[in-house]
Design an enzyme around this catalytic site. Structure first.
Site, mmCIF file in Angstrom:
data_model
loop_
_atom_site.group_PDB
_atom_site.id
_atom_site.type_symbol
_atom_site.label_atom_id
_atom_site.label_comp_id
_atom_site.label_asym_id
_atom_site.label_seq_id
_atom_site.Cartn_x
_atom_site.Cartn_y
_atom_site.Cartn_z
ATOM 1 N N ARG A 102 48.617 63.210 13.854
ATOM 2 C CA ARG A 102 49.005 62.498 15.074
ATOM 3 C C ARG A 102 48.152 62.947 16.245
ATOM 4 O O ARG A 102 48.016 64.128 16.507
ATOM 5 C CB ARG A 102 50.476 62.773 15.361
ATOM 6 N N TYR A 138 45.936 47.363 15.210
ATOM 7 C CA TYR A 138 47.212 46.726 15.520
ATOM 8 C C TYR A 138 48.060 46.762 14.252
ATOM 9 O O TYR A 138 48.433 45.738 13.678
ATOM 10 C CB TYR A 138 47.012 45.290 16.028
HETATM 11 C C1 LIG Z 1 50.198 50.024 24.371
HETATM 12 C C2 LIG Z 1 49.080 49.926 23.368
HETATM 13 C C3 LIG Z 1 47.869 49.358 23.740
HETATM 14 C C4 LIG Z 1 46.809 49.280 22.851
HETATM 15 N N1 LIG Z 1 45.624 48.741 23.251
HETATM 16 C C5 LIG Z 1 44.593 48.687 22.399
HETATM 17 C C6 LIG Z 1 43.327 48.173 22.800
HETATM 18 O O1 LIG Z 1 43.150 47.785 23.938
HETATM 19 N N2 LIG Z 1 42.335 48.119 21.886
HETATM 20 C C7 LIG Z 1 42.511 48.565 20.611
HETATM 21 O O2 LIG Z 1 41.557 48.511 19.827
HETATM 22 N N3 LIG Z 1 43.684 49.067 20.204
HETATM 23 C C8 LIG Z 1 44.724 49.145 21.052
HETATM 24 N N4 LIG Z 1 45.911 49.660 20.626
HETATM 25 C C9 LIG Z 1 46.041 50.139 19.245
HETATM 26 C C10 LIG Z 1 45.493 51.547 19.059
HETATM 27 O O3 LIG Z 1 44.087 51.498 19.002
HETATM 28 C C11 LIG Z 1 46.009 52.140 17.759
HETATM 29 O O4 LIG Z 1 47.409 52.283 17.854
HETATM 30 C C12 LIG Z 1 45.367 53.458 17.400
HETATM 31 O O5 LIG Z 1 45.579 53.705 16.024
HETATM 32 C C13 LIG Z 1 45.904 54.615 18.209
HETATM 33 O O6 LIG Z 1 45.315 55.832 17.817
HETATM 34 P P1 LIG Z 1 45.957 57.192 18.355
HETATM 35 O O7 LIG Z 1 45.206 58.338 17.813
HETATM 36 O O8 LIG Z 1 46.064 57.060 19.802
HETATM 37 O O9 LIG Z 1 47.454 57.120 17.754
HETATM 38 P P2 LIG Z 1 48.169 57.900 16.565
HETATM 39 O O10 LIG Z 1 49.482 57.233 16.378
HETATM 40 O O11 LIG Z 1 48.206 59.342 16.851
HETATM 41 O O12 LIG Z 1 47.265 57.655 15.307
HETATM 42 C C14 LIG Z 1 47.028 56.363 14.760
HETATM 43 C C15 LIG Z 1 46.434 56.457 13.360
HETATM 44 O O13 LIG Z 1 45.259 57.268 13.386
HETATM 45 C C16 LIG Z 1 45.442 58.451 12.595
HETATM 46 N N5 LIG Z 1 44.872 59.593 13.334
HETATM 47 C C17 LIG Z 1 45.189 60.008 14.581
HETATM 48 N N6 LIG Z 1 44.456 61.077 14.913
HETATM 49 C C18 LIG Z 1 43.660 61.351 13.851
HETATM 50 C C19 LIG Z 1 42.693 62.357 13.582
HETATM 51 N N7 LIG Z 1 42.408 63.306 14.480
HETATM 52 N N8 LIG Z 1 42.074 62.361 12.383
HETATM 53 C C20 LIG Z 1 42.379 61.424 11.449
HETATM 54 N N9 LIG Z 1 43.282 60.451 11.652
HETATM 55 C C21 LIG Z 1 43.926 60.406 12.844
HETATM 56 C C22 LIG Z 1 46.945 58.578 12.429
HETATM 57 O O14 LIG Z 1 47.282 59.339 11.280
HETATM 58 C C23 LIG Z 1 47.363 57.130 12.342
HETATM 59 O O15 LIG Z 1 47.081 56.619 11.060
HETATM 60 C C24 LIG Z 1 46.983 49.753 21.530
HETATM 61 C C25 LIG Z 1 48.197 50.315 21.148
HETATM 62 C C26 LIG Z 1 49.242 50.410 22.044
HETATM 63 C C27 LIG Z 1 50.540 51.028 21.613
#
Ligand SMILES: Cc1cc2nc3c(=O)[nH]c(=O)nc-3n(C[C@H](O)[C@H](O)[C@H](O)COP(=O)(O)OP(=O)(O)OC[C@H]3O[C@@H](n4cnc5c(N)ncnc54)[C@H](O)[C@@H]3O)c2cc1C
Ligand SMILES: *[C@@H]1O[C@H](CO)[C@@H](O)[C@H](O)[C@H]1NC(C)=O
Ligand SMILES: *[C@@H]1O[C@H](CO)[C@@H](O)[C@H](O)[C@H]1NC(C)=O
Ligand SMILES: *[C@@H]1O[C@H](CO)[C@@H](O)[C@H](O)[C@H]1NC(C)=O
Ligand SMILES: *[C@@H]1O[C@H](CO)[C@@H](O)[C@H](O)[C@H]1NC(C)=O
Length: 530
Positions: free
Chosen positions: A105, A472
């Site tokens: 995460r 998404y």
């Molecule tokens: C409000 C909102 C707005 C968004 N806007 C956009 C946008 O403008 N453009 C877009 O492209 N997407 C957008 N998204 C989607 C977003 O890109 C994805 O939810 C993305 O997976 C988030 O990554 P995270 O690391 O922040 O989240 P997390 O929930 O921490 O991780 C998401 C996924 O990536 C994996 N992961 C996280 N960190 C690592 C790591 N260090 N190594 C390996 N795997 C890892 C996790 O296990 C999980 O499978 C949006 C989402 C939300 C909720």
């Protein structure tokens, strides 16, 4: 009688304590302690188990979807708040040797909770404390650690130079870890590509607990983690990104139109022109449901929110020539430094303190979310738009982002990165349903509505396969349950929707680096059948 009771009790107690002392999680903790260097930080500040007072605070701090914050949501056996690369290495080694699944995460924004929930016993590897950003403006690059938010990245770039930017997503609390590894689409993508297109190096902890950079991991794995999702392959520690050059002022606008003001005709026209505009212009259309002031009835309103990498004087003639129906006026347009333009997508006033980009979403303000996505290759006829809006007003918590394609996305090969959606696409849709109501049955009712609208969209969107965007995340397009057994028949379904022809190469990369499929979750990349 008495003696036998005592003996039985003794046996049970001995049995329980033996089992407990040998439970995989206990073994994990003692394994981790062997690797952990207490000089860095006491182990009690790294591992949290359910009997620790702060366990639920740490767990909930990065849960962004209330659907997965319920009493019934499975909880991890432990949370490791890694502070260093060696904590990450120890977590992988000890989880693997004790056969415990891990969830990685960074921000916890995953729409299906895959970064912090599992249906089989698991631990969370929390990356939010590994969040450094190191900018080398001379070479136009930066190292960004996984737990750094894109808001912090935008902020840090702007503090270093107002002539640089980075093309990534809209919500400032997304983290580099998951967001970049799944692609990363945003307002600068038509000009500069995805975040993943602008990554030049990376550090990953592989299944053996080794740290690999691009050279050591090889091009297949580097390719796989820049668009195929990191969590199937290892733990991303950091990315080296290429900064992009930007003028010191850009222009933004946010114009709202009601149906009476011709929103349907405008959205129709938007479909024809948004992907054909110069790469510098990005206009999103955001239909949402609001209450009509007069009679309190649900109506659809469409926001046209734009970013132009250039000045007001150049933008107005461009709009007047190609999209005069929008009626954009000079007074609708605001010239400002690029970093301030990132506020507008988050509903923050553009004159606000830039430190807003560093804010954490408040854990007590988490809402319920269901998201889905679609790819559109042809325009939806006006009657179709009207019917969609008619359907939308059945639910006032529902909204969409219609996100334009074209620009440089037309020029990048579909196999350059695992993210396959490039040429000939008009726009993609992100369906969002965000609700607060807690009453019983609401979750089911809202998800039902999202699904029925998604079904309603079928005639208008891409098919065979009906494409979807991995970031998404949508569990409805296929998921392995239980998540510890990754079946090819199931994985193929979501794999082809997310990655099309690139799925096979992802399977090859996975088979090579993680043949025993340690890094697995509901929608991970499967290994080739032995
Ligand atoms: C409000 C909102 C707005 C968004 N806007 C956009 C946008 O403008 N453009 C877009 O492209 N997407 C957008 N998204 C989607 C977003 O890109 C994805 O939810 C993305 O997976 C988030 O990554 P995270 O690391 O922040 O989240 P997390 O929930 O921490 O991780 C998401 C996924 O990536 C994996 N992961 C996280 N960190 C690592 C790591 N260090 N190594 C390996 N795997 C890892 C996790 O296990 C999980 O499978 C949006 C989402 C939300 C909720
Ligand atoms: C967690 O609990 C253990 C024992 O129950 C204790 O030793 C440790 O200090 C606690 N850690 C934290 C961070 O509260
Ligand atoms: C998957 O998890 C279930 C439930 O915990 C367990 O019974 C099963 O043995 C696991 N299978 C594998 C292959 O790990
Ligand atoms: C959440 O907590 C903050 C204080 O940290 C408070 O200002 C806010 O009103 C709370 N929100 C809700 C919905 O309870
Ligand atoms: C949701 O949809 C399912 C399947 O179509 C149906 O059985 C159920 O009654 C619906 N629930 C609600 C609350 O509408």
């Amino acid at each position: 009688m008495e003696l036998s009771l005592v003996l039985t009790t003794l046996t049970i107690v001995t049995f329980i304590s033996t089992v407990t002392s040998q439970s995989p999680i206990q073994n994990f903790v003692s394994c981790f302690s062997k690797f952990h260097e207490p000089s860095h930080s006491p182990i009690t500040q790294v591992i949290y188990t359910p009997n620790n007072k702060t366990f639920s605070t740490i767990l909930n701090q990065h849960i962004r979807n209330k659907r997965f914050k319920l009493g019934s949501t499975p909880k991890p056996l432990a949370i490791i708040t890694a502070k260093s690369a060696s904590d990450v290495q120890a977590t992988v080694k000890c989880a693997k040797s004790n056969n415990i699944q891990i969830r990685i995460r960074s921000s916890g924004h995953d729409f299906e909770g895959y970064s912090y929930v599992s249906d089989v016993p698991f631990i969370i590897l929390d990356m939010f404390l590994i969040n450094g950003i190191n900018i080398d403006i001379h070479n136009e690059v930066a190292w960004v650690e996984s737990g750094a938010t894109i808001g912090k990245l935008y902020y840090t770039i702007s503090k270093t130079s107002e002539f640089y930017a980075f093309p990534a997503g809209i919500c400032y609390s997304l983290c580099a870890g998951g967001h970049f590894s799944g692609g990363g689409y945003g307002p600068l993508t038509r000009k500069f590509g995805l975040a993943a297109d602008n990554i030049v190096d990376a550090k990953i902890v592989d299944v053996n607990g080794k740290i690999l950079d691009r050279k050591a991991m090889g091009e297949d794995l580097f390719w796989a983690i820049t668009g195929g999702g990191g969590a199937s392959f290892g733990v991303i520690l950091s990315w080296k990104i290429k900064l992009v050059k930007i003028p010191n002022l850009v222009t933004v606008f946010d114009v709202t139109k009601t149906l009476e003001e011709g929103a349907i005709d405008l959205v129709y026209k938007w479909q024809l022109i948004a992907s054909k505009m110069p790469d510098e212009l990005f206009i999103i259309a955001k239909p949402r449901v609001v209450k009509n002031a007069k009679d309190g009835k649900n109506v659809v309103q469409v926001h046209f929110v734009g970013l132009f990498v250039g000045t007001n004087e150049k933008l107005l003639p461009l709009i007047n020539k190609n999209f005069p129906e929008l009626g954009l006026k000079s007074s609708d347009c605001h010239q400002l430094p690029w970093v301030r333009s990132t506020l507008i997508w988050n509903g923050i006033p553009t004159e606000a303190n830039l430190k807003a980009l560093l804010d954490e979403p408040k854990a007590n303000e988490t809402v319920y979310v269901k998201a889905q996505s679609d790819i559109l290759m042809k325009p939806i006829p006006k009657e179709g738009i009207k019917a969609i809006f008619q359907k939308m007003i059945e639910d006032d918590t529902f909204f969409m982002y219609w996100i334009p394609y074209g620009g440089i996305m037309n020029k990048i090969s579909t196999s350059a990165k695992p993210f396959p959606n490039r040429k000939g696409i008009l726009f993609m849709i992100q369906y969002s349903n965000y609700w607060r109501e807690d009453t019983p049955g609401t979750i089911e009712r809202e998800i039902n509505f999202s699904r029925s609208l998604f079904k309603f969209m079928t005639p208008y969107v891409s098919n065979s396969p009906r494409g979807a965007i991995m970031n998404y995340r949508d569990a409805d397009i296929g998921a392995n349950l239980p998540s510890n057994v990754t079946k090819m028949e199931i994985s193929k379904v979501y794999g082809i929707k997310y990655f099309k022809d690139n799925f096979g190469r992802l399977v090859n990369a996975k088979t090579k680096v993680d043949p025993d499929n340690f890094f697995r979750y509901e929608q991970s990349i499967p290994t080739k059948l032995k």
